[in-house]
Scaffold this active site. Structure first.
Site, PDB file in Angstrom:
ATOM      1  CB  CYS A 130     -24.041  95.951  24.424  1.00 32.95           C
ATOM      2  SG  CYS A 130     -22.516  96.096  23.499  1.00 32.95           S
TER       3      CYS A 130
ATOM      4  CG  HIS B 279     -27.323  95.053  21.751  1.00 31.82           C
ATOM      5  ND1 HIS B 279     -26.963  96.326  21.382  1.00 31.82           N
ATOM      6  CD2 HIS B 279     -26.168  94.325  21.814  1.00 31.82           C
ATOM      7  CE1 HIS B 279     -25.643  96.374  21.237  1.00 31.82           C
ATOM      8  NE2 HIS B 279     -25.148  95.183  21.483  1.00 31.82           N
TER       9      HIS B 279
ATOM     10  CG  ASN C  45     -22.633  96.425  19.104  1.00 29.12           C
ATOM     11  OD1 ASN C  45     -23.234  97.258  19.784  1.00 29.12           O
ATOM     12  ND2 ASN C  45     -22.129  95.319  19.610  1.00 29.12           N
TER      13      ASN C  45
END
Ligand code: COA
Length: 326
Positions: free
Chosen positions: A113, A253, A283
């Site tokens: 990520c 994020h 996500n």
């Protein structure tokens, strides 16, 4: 020294929507649990015939058009993803071909990520040392292909999408001010996809044992994500002489609303100066920050000369942040 300035940004999410209510029919979960624990209400799922570089292509075309350049002018394509179309050739090379960016060197970054921040950090250096004029930085994922749809602890969290920024070398004080990246491989076991590499090559056994799906110790990841993202945000601000009040837009994020709120609190950056779209997309790993930046700009939350703070955390563990004068 020239600086790396974002001259174009694009984003793309597939049309298919999977809501929390839909998930209630797949695993033992509830809209209430997912919403209160994560902030996610729905996520996008790629169509069967779409691959990661297809999503990336859509986002990249928008970024390149906005930058007003031709694909042949791109010097590098740096592609952050945990879900490339295949192990090789790289997603970067596949995208280069689709774009017709014949003069670009292309490669992938595997930093989970945090991949987009890692890619940004590399692009920043190429531009600052004078070896590139235009760099396309992409974050794109089809995580729906690597989640175990029978595991309620992970399948509710992830979604598909792509974002891309075109960075150009320019004089002046706009552009990336500083990018910091970190990693700690001792935490590798807490978030991984063990199958498909040299350790567990594909076999009947690896498939029976579901080794080709994401495995995550959510709560342990959560604790480390909060601390790392908070620390990197504070470090970036302090070392560059800024405080939370100077930040026009925090673009974190989008993994969990509670992680985002913890960062807001520690840095004193209020809710109305934080871009959040986790409720719509979940996500999307390496794609989450560029999609959020794209949306923020489209919706008028991001203006020229704004001070933007992007921070991420992911598998590895990896984490990092970038401070940008937009
Ligand atoms: N629906 C309902 N219950 C669920 C569930 C779901 N989808 N997933 C887990 N649960 C249950 C667990 O089984 C557990 O039950 P138990 O107490 O009876 O054992 C309970 O909810 C609490 O689980 P826990 O894992 O401690 O919850 P949490 O508060 O840590 O939230 C995450 C779970 C995954 C949302 C959270 O840990 C998280 O966001 N982690 C970081 C994820 C991440 O960011 N990963 C990518 C890297 S950036």
């Amino acid at each position: 020294m020239k600086k790396a300035v974002v001259t174009g940004i694009g984003g793309y999410v597939p049309k298919g929507i999977l809501t929390n209510k839909d998930l209630e029919t797949i695993v033992d979960t509830s809209d209430e649990w997912i919403t209160t624990r994560t902030g996610i209400k729905e996520r996008r799922i790629a169509a069967k015939n779409q691959v990661t570089t297809d999503l990336a292509l859509e986002a990249s075309k928008i970024a390149i058009k906005k930058a007003g350049i031709r694909p042949r002018q791109i010097d590098y394509i740096i592609f952050a993803t945990a879900t490339p179309d295949m192990l090789f050739p790289s997603a970067g090379c596949l995208l280069q071909h689709k774009l017709g960016a014949k003069n670009a060197a292309a490669f992938d970054i595997a930093a989970g990520c945090s991949g987009f921040i890692y890619a940004l950090s590399i692009a920043e250096k190429y531009i600052e040392c004078g070896s590139a004029e235009h760099i396309l930085v992409v974050g794109a994922e089809i995580l729906s292909r690597i989640v175990d749809w029978s595991d309620r602890t992970t399948c509710v969290l992830f979604g598909d999408g792509a974002g891309a920024v075109l960075l150009s070398a320019k004089n002046g004080d706009r552009g990336i001010i500083s990018t910091v990246i970190r990693s700690d491989g001792s935490y590798g076991d807490l978030l991984k996809l063990p199958g498909g590499g040299s350790l567990f090559p594909p076999s009947y056994e690896s498939i029976d044992n579901k080794l080709h799906y994401i495995k995550m110790s959510g709560n342990e990841v959560f604790k480390k994500a909060v601390k790392s993202m908070e620390d990197i945000a504070v470090e970036l601000l302090e070392t560059n002489g800024y405080e939370g009040k100077d930040v026009d837009l925090l673009v974190p994020h989008q993994a969990n609303m509670r992680i985002i709120q913890a960062v807001q609190k520690r840095t004193n950056i209020p809710e109305n100066r934080t871009y959040v779209n986790i409720h719509k997309y979940g996500n999307t790993s390496a794609a989450s920050i560029p999609i959020a930046l794209f949306e923020a700009e489209e919706r008028g939350f991001l203006k020229e000369r704004d001070l933007v703070l992007c921070i991420a955390f992911g598998a590895g563990f990896t984490w990092g942040g970038s401070l940008i004068r937009w």
